[in-house]
Structure formats: C-alpha cells, structure tokens
Design a protein around this motif. Structure first.
Motif, PDB file in Angstrom:
ATOM      1  N   TYR A 140      11.017  17.916   5.331  1.00  0.00           N
ATOM      2  CA  TYR A 140      12.693  18.678   6.400  1.00  0.00           C
ATOM      3  C   TYR A 140      13.403  18.303   4.876  1.00  0.00           C
ATOM      4  N   PHE A 141      12.512  18.106   4.285  1.00  0.00           N
ATOM      5  CA  PHE A 141      13.828  17.526   3.041  1.00  0.00           C
ATOM      6  C   PHE A 141      13.234  19.390   2.112  1.00  0.00           C
ATOM      7  N   LEU A 157       5.270   9.717   9.724  1.00  0.00           N
ATOM      8  CA  LEU A 157       6.433  10.080   9.628  1.00  0.00           C
ATOM      9  C   LEU A 157       7.057  10.909   8.296  1.00  0.00           C
ATOM     10  N   ILE A 158       6.831  10.336   6.815  1.00  0.00           N
ATOM     11  CA  ILE A 158       7.044  10.081   5.691  1.00  0.00           C
ATOM     12  C   ILE A 158       6.260  11.654   4.967  1.00  0.00           C
ATOM     13  N   VAL A 159       5.095  12.048   6.176  1.00  0.00           N
ATOM     14  CA  VAL A 159       4.861  13.609   5.775  1.00  0.00           C
ATOM     15  C   VAL A 159       6.007  14.728   6.411  1.00  0.00           C
ATOM     16  N   ASP A 208       3.522  16.863  -1.170  1.00  0.00           N
ATOM     17  CA  ASP A 208       3.181  16.359  -0.186  1.00  0.00           C
ATOM     18  C   ASP A 208       1.861  16.135   0.593  1.00  0.00           C
ATOM     19  N   ILE A 209       1.162  17.079   0.149  1.00  0.00           N
ATOM     20  CA  ILE A 209      -0.769  17.059  -0.146  1.00  0.00           C
ATOM     21  C   ILE A 209      -0.971  15.687  -0.436  1.00  0.00           C
ATOM     22  N   GLY A 250       1.009  -0.958  -0.150  1.00  0.00           N
ATOM     23  CA  GLY A 250       0.218   0.199   0.252  1.00  0.00           C
ATOM     24  C   GLY A 250       0.810   1.185   0.117  1.00  0.00           C
ATOM     25  N   LEU A 251       1.641   1.370   0.868  1.00  0.00           N
ATOM     26  CA  LEU A 251       2.967   2.543   0.506  1.00  0.00           C
ATOM     27  C   LEU A 251       3.150   2.648  -0.060  1.00  0.00           C
TER      28      LEU A 251
END
Lengths: 281, 270, 255
Positions: free
Chosen positions: C245-246, C238-240, C196-197, C64-65
């Motif tokens: 950060y990136f 965590l991924i968001v 991100d969105i 899924g990810l």
C-alpha cells in the motif's frame, strides 16, 4: 577554422558511411549539409565531435587536432562544439534550467554538477539565453512538459551555453511544423551571426536551407558532390545530389541493401538508430 | 522561487529551500533508521565468528573443488523430480489462478463480494513463500513430491492471479463492447473479446512463473518436499562439500537453461 | 489466432505436453492413506486462522519479527547500493565488454541460486544469526536489482545520452545527467518491490539459521502448533499488504 581531411567512417556492419570527406568551414559561416537519407550527414557531424569514431582522416578545430583525443582532452574539445538534435534530446525528467545548465558540464567538476552548484555567471548566462529564446518563464518546467518547438529552443540554449566555437545542428526542423521550422532556423542563424559561430546544419528541406544559409554542401553516398552558394543550386545539381541516387539502397547500407526497409525516411544507417537498435535487440 | 536576484547576482536552486530541506531531512531519517536496524543486527551477531569468515569461506570453496562427479548419475532422478514439481505445480497454479483472476478483475467480476474473497486468496498466496507452504504441506500430506507440487501451485496462484487480473483490467473496452453489441452472452464475450487480449500476458506470466518455480523447487527438499534439495540437504549434513558442489553445478545449469527457454518463449509471445 | 501456425506441429506439441504431464504425474506416488490422515491436520490449520494465537509465544514472535524487519531494511539498503555500480557495469550501452561480462557473471550467480542455498553458504561462513541473513538477502538483491536496472539503462533514450555526452560531460556527469533521470523512477519502484520480497524471504531463511521470524515459524509448524503459525503468517501477510500500500503511494509520487 574547422578543417576535415579525408574523413572516412565504416560501421561495424561493413557499411561505408563516409568516404574521404574534405571540408573547410571558416568562423562565422552558416553551412547547410544536404543529401538523401543515409548519405552520411548525421555520421559526418558526429565524427566531428567524436560521438562516432571515424576510421581514418583528421578533424582540426582552430589548429587543434581532435581525432585521437581521449579522456579529459576529448571533453575539452567537445565543450567547444555545441550540438542540436532532431529529436531535441532534452533530458525529459530534468527541468528546463537543468537542461540548459547541462551545457556547462564540460566546464565544471562532478560534485558541483551533482549538487547543481553552478557559478552565478553561468546562471546569468542561462537566464539570458532562455530569455533570448523566449522561455525564461518556463525555467521550472520539466522537459517533457514542453511542446516540440519549445524543446528545440531549450536545445538551442543548451548548445550555446557551452560558449562553443562551432555548432553542429542535426535536422533541427524535421519534427516541427513549417512555421515553427522557420522560427527555429531563424533563431539558430541569428544567434550564430551575433556570436560569429561556424555552423553546420544537416537539413532535408532544401528550400528552407536556401533562405537562411551562406553555403550549401551536398553529400551523396558518403562523398561531397556539391559545394557552393545557395543560389548555385540548380536542378542539375539537385539531381546530382538526390536524383541519381538509387533510393532503394542507402549509401550506408552499401551494396548489401537487403538490410531491412532500405530507403525508409528514417535513415537506416543513422548512428542514433544504430544505437537504438543495439539497445532494443 | 528557485531563481533569486540580489544586487545584480543571480542565484538558482533546483528546488524551493523548504522542499530541499525536507529532502535532506528524509535522507537523515533514513540514515538513522538504517543505523538503528544495523545496531539490532550487530547486537545479535557474534562478531568473533567473523574473524575467520574468510578462512572458513575459502576452506569451504576448497572442499567444493573439485566437485564429486561420481554422484551425478544418482542425481538425475531427483533433478527430474525437481523439474516435475516446478512444471506440474505451475500448471496447477495457473489452472486455479485463471478463473480466480476473472473473479478479481474489476471489469469481469460477477460480484464485489466475490472479488474481495478472490483478492484475499491471491494476497495470502503471494505473501507466503513456497518453502513455508511446503513445510505446512509436508505435515499435512506427508513428505514427498506431492507436497512440493502443491506448495509450488499454492504460491503460484497469487503471483499468476495478480499479474493476470491486472492484465484483464487493462484491456481495451472497445472490442468488448463490440462483441456485447452483437448480442453475445457472457461466456462468448469473454472468449471472443477478453481472452484474445490477455493471451500474451497469460502465456508470458505462466512461463515466467515456471522459470521462477524451477529455482524455488530446488530447495523444497530441505523441508522434505522432494526434489534435488533432499540430496543437497543430505550432502550438507554429511559435510560432503564435493557432492554439494555437484548439486550446485546441476542447479546452475538447469536454472540457466530454464531462464533461456522462458526468455525465448516470452519473446515469441510478446 | 493460434501461436503455432503449422497444424501438425501444434498437435505434436499438444500431444508432447500431455504425455509429459502424464509421465510427470506418474512419478508422483501419493500415499492417499497418509493424505486423508493429514487432512484433519489441514483442516486444523485452516481453522487456526480463525483463532490465531498471538499470545503464548508473543516474545519469540516479537523478537523474530523485529529481526526480520531490521534484516529486510539493512539488506535492501546495502543490496541496492551495491546493485547500482553493478547494474551500470551490466548495461551494454555504457559499459566496456570486459566489465559487462564480469557484472553479468555476478548477476547470473546471484540469480541462479535460491536464497536458501545462498543462506546455507553464508551461515557456514559467518555463523548462525541475522548477519548471515543480511548478507544473503543483500546478495540476492544485487542480482535482482542490477539485472533490471541494466535492462532499464539499455532501454534509455539514446538521443538524451548522446546530447549530454556532446556537451563534454565526464563519465560520472553523463551518468548523473543523462542516465539517472531516466532510470530513477523505476529504480525506486524496484527497490520498494525488493523490500517486499526481502521481507517475505526473511521469513524463511531462518529455517537454515540465518535469522528472522523463519526459525520461530518452522518450530511452530513442526510442533503442529498451528495457532501460533497462523498468527505469524497473518502478521507476515499484514506487513506485506501494508508495505504494498505504502509503495503504491511512493511510486505515484516519484513518477
């Protein structure tokens, strides 16, 4: 060489900026265009390279009619006419070299300009011009890293890069200190004399203009009210140009002067400002 | 050196060769990454379905036109519910985000530990879509408008909190020092020097989020959290595309209207 | 300094807001018995964040990810690429009126409808799966990016644009030399923000069958399998965070 006939401009707001201007400028002549704020000076020079569209009249450059040109023909006409701006108008995020080379955009194709693949001759010319204006060592700097005087020097190099027949100069010194103003004026006039260019300089500073130019044209309310040598400018003629003008109503504001701070130093009818207003509603 | 001179011809490059190479390399890596991702998508797609996608789309649109206006009356109550979900949810979210933002802003936080905690709340709230909050809340408080409002509120906390604490961190320190110098207490400092400075950002952010929340609340019904999404879901399940179209038109009108209101208010504030 | 200077109007507004809030609150019927019953589940859910279960459904979570991430990237790239011409067309200072109106219409359509609604439409068109999700997110990206890009172009410095036009540049050269340098930093920043969105959205459009981690999440919540839900949500957060950060770094770099 340049010939304006009955040039008129009325803005969408209804303000008549130019009212039947006739003007002839031979090659190699340095002409100062003076007049109160809003007299139509900026509009006049922008009608020549068609950044502003006149409503009637003709513009002839070397026997070629510029009014009515479209598309590629208009590009070819524009590249013969260099322009220098009050606000320098450097693209601030581009390097000095890119700004100077952008003067060649009328000569090269899109892909080459995109990849910045300019001819060796163009690059050589750009280097010579930058050297001439004293900024060769700055060619890697970004536009916004320069001081006002330096930006204007780059602006001059960009305009001359077009190898123009005619130079339009819009208030080149209005944002500069007196010493830099003189240096910039001297540079423009010297370069134009070397290349035998015709120049039209919009300028507020009459004294500065008198020291450098061959001919002075006074514009008031969109009409030519004085045309002569700099030493012919007397107090009477200055009154004719500036004095009797009602400063509270700009020419371009016309009769309906209720339009915001009229008589403001920043020309309310200036096309640049009109564009800016449109962009920031 | 971008300018190089070799036997009387000058060459100029925009960038150092090394830098230019790096940029091309980055583009190449990006392209490869995109293609790999596309491959994954493509492998999981049944391309045969796509052959009649145009036909499907057209027939869908054909069945939507004309919209079934007869249900408009019965949609008014759900539309009112949707507006309420968005508005009350935003109000709740802003009410919680407001104190939270003062705890989070570096210049107003009472303790770094508290700041970390508040930041965690803001980040979690922001990362999770309103619809996920709604799914969770429906299982917790049961289906209905209440779950929708809470979902909108929970999602709004992070959004409003983040923009607000950034605004607080950007205030000018002089007025704060001036008020402090007059011997004011902590609350007085906040009320007289910080609050006036962030007021425009506060109102602007709240109205902006409200505008977004109107849009979000139109779909909460899909997971049972109330509003017009419920009717939309029912119409879709019944394949009553004329009714779906009516719902779409109503949503379109509402969202455009709310966007207009929000733009007006924000223009007035700034 | 109050916003509304007329005192009576201010009171009327305040009273109006209060009445509305009461009315709105009355339209909610909370079944408190149901809520208290659910409270236990709520506590369970919160507790499960302390013991997330990454293992028992690790296969589904991974697939899924992966699907969410690939959908995010492809849709952002496609969406941004499409939003550039539409954004140019929607900027009043460079586009002629008919083009302007057409592009603004596309933007309005894309921005009005929540991603889920768009996903429903595209799932009906191209069938279940990540392709519908990619098209949905790309479509939503176009509305978002093109609107902000157009606004940025309308705010661009007119003198710089005039100067390049005066050199005799063609339209494309004009865009490349006068407009692009002015809007590029913002365009890159917004693209990263949209990335991100899109990732966050990709976690929900799976609910209507448009691929991504959403379907797994939905199932786990419906089964009250909160430990798995918590694991998925933690991964999403965590991924968001990582991407934020990136993008902070990249934004500083392009300024």
């Amino acid at each position: 060489m340049l010939e304006l006939k009955q040039l008129s401009k009325r803005y969408a707001t209804g303000d008549l900026a130019l009212n039947g201007v006739d003007l002839e400028v031979p090659a190699g002549q340095v002409l100062a265009l003076i007049g109160p704020s809003g007299a139509g000076k900026s509009t006049l020079i922008r009608c020549i390279n068609r950044l502003v569209e006149p409503i009637s009249g003709t513009v002839m450059l070397d026997g070629e009619k510029l009014s009515g040109l479209r598309g590629g023909k208009l590009r070819l006409a524009r590249r013969q006419i260099g322009m220098i701006f009050q606000s320098y108008a450097l693209v601030e995020r581009l390097s000095v070299m890119e700004n100077v080379l952008s003067g060649r955009l009328g000569y090269i194709g899109f892909w080459r300009s995109l990849l910045r693949k300019y001819d060796s001759a163009d690059i050589k010319q750009a280097c010579e011009l930058l050297d001439r204006v004293g900024l060769l060592s700055m060619l890697d700097k970004r536009g916004d890293a320069l001081s006002g005087g330096q930006k204007q020097r780059v602006g001059i190099a960009r305009a001359l890069m077009q190898q123009p027949k005619l130079l339009l100069v819009d208030e080149p010194t209005a944002s500069l200190d007196p010493k830099t103003s003189r240096q910039i004026m001297r540079l423009i006039v010297e370069l134009c004399r070397e290349q035998n260019l015709a120049v039209i300089i919009n300028i507020h500073d009459v004294a500065l203009a008198q020291q450098f130019v061959d001919r002075v044209v006074g514009l008031a309310a969109g009409e030519v009210v004085f045309d002569g040598r700099p030493d012919e400018l007397t107090e009477e003629t200055l009154t004719l140009i500036y004095g009797e003008e009602d400063w509270s109503t700009d020419a371009e504001d016309g009769e309906h002067g209720e339009d915001e701070e009229s008589g403001d130093e920043s020309e309310t009818g200036d096309p640049l400002n009109n564009i800016a207003k449109g962009a920031h509603p | 050196m971008p300018l190089t001179e070799t036997n009387n011809t000058v060459a100029w490059q925009r960038r150092e060769p090394k830098q230019q190479l790096l940029i091309w390399a980055a583009w190449f890596v990006g392209l490869v990454l995109f293609l790999i991702c596309w491959k994954v998508i493509s492998d999981n797609t049944i391309w045969e379905f796509l052959e009649d996608a145009g036909v499907q789309g057209m027939s869908l649109i054909n069945r939507m036109i004309p919209p079934d206006w007869s249900i408009t009356g019965s949609l008014m109550r759900p539309l009112w519910d949707t507006l309420n979900i968005a508005t009350v949810g935003t109000a709740l979210g802003v009410a919680i985000a407001f104190p939270l933002s003062f705890l989070t802003a570096r210049n107003t936080t009472p303790h770094p530990l508290l700041r970390g905690l508040a930041l965690t709340v803001i980040v979690s709230s922001r990362s999770i879509n309103a619809l996920i909050w709604a799914m969770l809340l429906v299982t917790i408080v049961g289906p209905g408008i209440f779950a929708g409002m809470m979902a909108i509120a929970l999602r709004s906390i992070g959004f409003v909190g983040k923009l607000l604490y950034e605004a607080i961190e950007e205030i000018h320190p002089e007025p704060v020092e001036a008020i402090q110098a007059s011997g004011a207490g902590r609350a007085q400092v906040l009320a007289y020097s910080v609050w006036p400075q962030i007021l425009p950002a506060f109102v602007g952010t709240a109205v902006y989020r409200w505008d977004i929340n109107i849009r979000e609340s139109t779909v909460l019904g899909l997971v049972g959290a109330g509003g017009i999404g419920l009717q939309m879901n029912a119409a879709i399940n019944n394949l009553a595309w004329g009714q779906v179209a009516t719902v779409f038109v109503l949503i379109f009108a509402t969202v455009i209207l709310s966007e207009w209101v929000s733009a007006k208010v924000r223009a007035a504030v700034y | 300094m109050p916003f509304v200077s007329d005192r009576r109007l201010r009171w009327a507004l305040n009273a109006g807001v209060l009445i509305y809030l009461v009315l709105a609150w009355l339209s909610v019927d909370v079944n408190w018995a149901r809520v208290s019953e659910g409270m236990e589940r709520g506590l369970n859910f919160i507790a499960s964040f302390l013991q997330p279960d990454f293992v028992s459904r690790s296969g589904e979570i991974f697939l899924g990810l992966r699907e969410s991430l690939t959908m995010t990237l492809t849709s952002t790239v496609i969406g941004v690429a499409l939003s550039i011409p539409i954004g140019l067309g929607a900027a009043r200072n460079i586009a002629p009126l008919p083009v302007y109106l057409f592009c603004r219409l596309i933007i309005a359509l894309s921005r009005t409808f929540q991603e889920i609604i768009i996903a429903i439409f595209f799932v009906a068109m191209v069938g279940f799966g990540p392709l519908a999700g990619v098209i949905t997110l790309a479509f939503a990206t176009v509305g978002f990016m093109a609107k902000l890009l157009a606004e940025d172009i309308e705010d661009a410095r007119p003198d710089q644009m005039e100067a390049v036009r005066a050199t005799g540049a063609s339209w494309l050269q004009w865009i490349n030399y006068a407009v692009q340098p002015q809007v590029m930093p913002r365009l890159i920043g917004l693209s990263l923000y949209r990335l991100d969105i899109n990732f966050r959205e990709s976690a929900v459009i799976g609910i209507v069958g448009a691929g991504g981690i959403g379907a797994t999440l939905n199932t786990s919540i419906n089964r009250y399998d909160y430990d798995t839900s918590a694991a998925i949500l933690l991964l999403v957060i965590l991924i968001v965070l990582a991407s934020e950060y990136f993008s902070g770094y990249v934004r500083k770099w392009v300024q």
